[in-house]
Design an enzyme around this catalytic site. Structure first.
Site: not given
Ligand code: GLU
Length: 444
Positions: A173, A132-134, A87
């Protein structure tokens, strides 16, 4: 060197073929949807900024959301289908930046919240990125190294159209580590036909990672704690610290606190918590964890529960595990005397935040406190682009400078607005993103 021997071997298990990754303690009392939480925090800060309704609506939503479903060949010959996300929340200030989480609990709303927090975090420390992050829904502790590699390479391929050094730069992360970043970098590079180290950060140093990146988040946590102590006129030497989580963030926070002369009295991981009121010998504990992959069973401390850990008397409580740890149930029991320093993203719910505030506790918010990771990710990306690498001392000194400056930016804003450090950090971060949006103007 095998992966097991590598210094990045958070994936390595000394006890068998199953991979072990960065772990975190979890015992959520009541789980609040992370995106709802992020939106409530936003709504608390927005009135300080006088933003136009259109900008508010834009900043509360994510710019781009990709959901991928993909097959992985398992070791027993079967094929398993996994779901992942990437995202992009906002790119007004630069390419989007943020980690990838491997966890059975990941869902789209969690990834949205984490992406939004990355946008504010990068703006608070004033580095030229959006957020962003996934995530991939999986339990990395139950995957073999081979399965983990297959999953990572296929996920990287699925999200490849929206990542890139000028577009969106992933990093580690929870549940991921430098080895996983190396596989992503290699997969992306194979598709391009040449090496693209700047596509991810948090890589091993031998393929373009930065010295000091692995330690950066934990060091950054303690730099903000140190600056807070200095600012409020408290003595850091001998201060009692409790750290929840002994993954990459928690273990380096404990190590740095120990080096700064603090007394780390308790730590925990996913398997349990340990307590020694006279102070835990952290280097010795790290040796123990290297061998046994858990803090539980360390002989120089008594075993306690995670709930008991959160309620221990101390000067500084560092939640460095996951979201939803300080809630309306656990926050009233907190007996930290000075600070809560958020090593994790989103460990405190808005209700708990209000409770801690009423108790007179200062909370150094996640988007400031744990920003050291993304700050050194930024240095890594700059080094990759320039193909010019820095010594670890230079990296850590620049990290310290940015964390100290950012602490004061946030603290000064809190004094001006007579509000909490969390609210001040959000006002600072959201304000910078809104300004960049207005400077650029709307296309077309
Ligand atoms: N996952 C880390 C965070 O939440 C680091 C992100 C990065 O380095 O891009 O801040």
């Amino acid at each position: 060197m095998t992966i097991q021997d590598s210094p990045y071997a958070l994936v390595a298990s000394s006890q068998g073929p199953k991979a072990k990754v960065d772990s975190a303690s979890t015992s959520p009392q009541q789980v609040e949807n992370a995106y709802t939480m992020a939106l409530r925090q936003f709504d608390g800060a927005a009135p300080f900024l006088n933003l136009k309704a259109g900008i508010v609506d834009m900043l509360k939503r994510c710019k781009r959301e990709l959901t991928v479903t993909f097959p992985v060949k398992m070791d027993d010959g079967s094929v398993k289908i996994f779901t992942g996300y990437r995202v992009h929340h906002n790119t007004a200030r630069g390419p989007s930046k943020g980690g990838i989480r491997y966890s059975p609990q990941v869902d789209l709303d969690e990834v949205r919240a984490l992406a939004m927090w990355m946008t504010w975090k990068c703006a608070v420390v004033n580095i030229p990125y959006g957020g962003a992050k996934g995530g991939v829904i999986c339990n990395p502790r139950e995957l073999s190294l081979h399965e983990l590699e297959g999953l990572t390479r296929r996920y990287a391929t699925e999200i490849a159209p929206i990542i890139g050094p000028d577009r969106d730069i992933p990093a580690p992360d929870m549940g991921t580590n430098p080895q996983i970043m190396a596989w992503i970098m290699d997969t992306y590079s194979m598709h391009h036909g040449y090496s693209v180290p700047a596509v991810v950060t948090g890589k091993p140093v031998n393929i373009g990672g930065s010295a000091g990146r692995l330690e950066a988040t934990g060091r950054g946590v303690m730099f903000t704690v140190q600056e807070a102590f200095k600012t409020f006129g408290w003595q850091l030497a001998g201060a009692e610290i409790v750290v929840q989580g002994f993954g990459n963030v928690g273990s380096i926070t404990a190590q740095t606190a120990h080096q700064m002369g603090c007394k780390v009295v308790a730590v925990s991981d996913i398997d349990g918590a340990i307590y020694n009121p006279t102070g835990i010998n952290i280097p010795k504990l790290q040796q123990y964890v290297k061998e046994f992959r858990t803090v539980v069973g360390f002989s120089e401390a008594e075993q306690i529960t995670n709930d008991e850990l959160l309620a221990l008397p101390c000067d500084v409580l560092v939640p460095a595990a996951t979201e939803n740890q300080l809630t309306r149930v656990t926050a009233p029991r907190v007996r930290a005397r000075k600070l809560v320093a958020e090593g994790a993203n989103g460990p405190t719910t808005p209700e708990a935040d209000a409770i801690l505030n009423d108790m007179g506790l200062i909370v150094i918010p996640d988007i400031l406190c744990n920003a050291g990771g993304v700050v050194v990710s930024y240095f890594e990306w700059v080094q990759d682009m320039q193909q010019l690498f820095w010594e670890e001392d230079a990296v850590t000194e620049q990290l310290r400078r940015i964390m100290v400056r950012s602490f004061h930016d946030v603290h000064n804003r809190a004094k001006e607005l007579n509000t909490s450090l969390r609210n001040a950090a959000l006002v600072l971060g959201i304000g910078r993103v809104a300004e960049a949006t207005m400077t650029r103007g709307l296309y077309p």
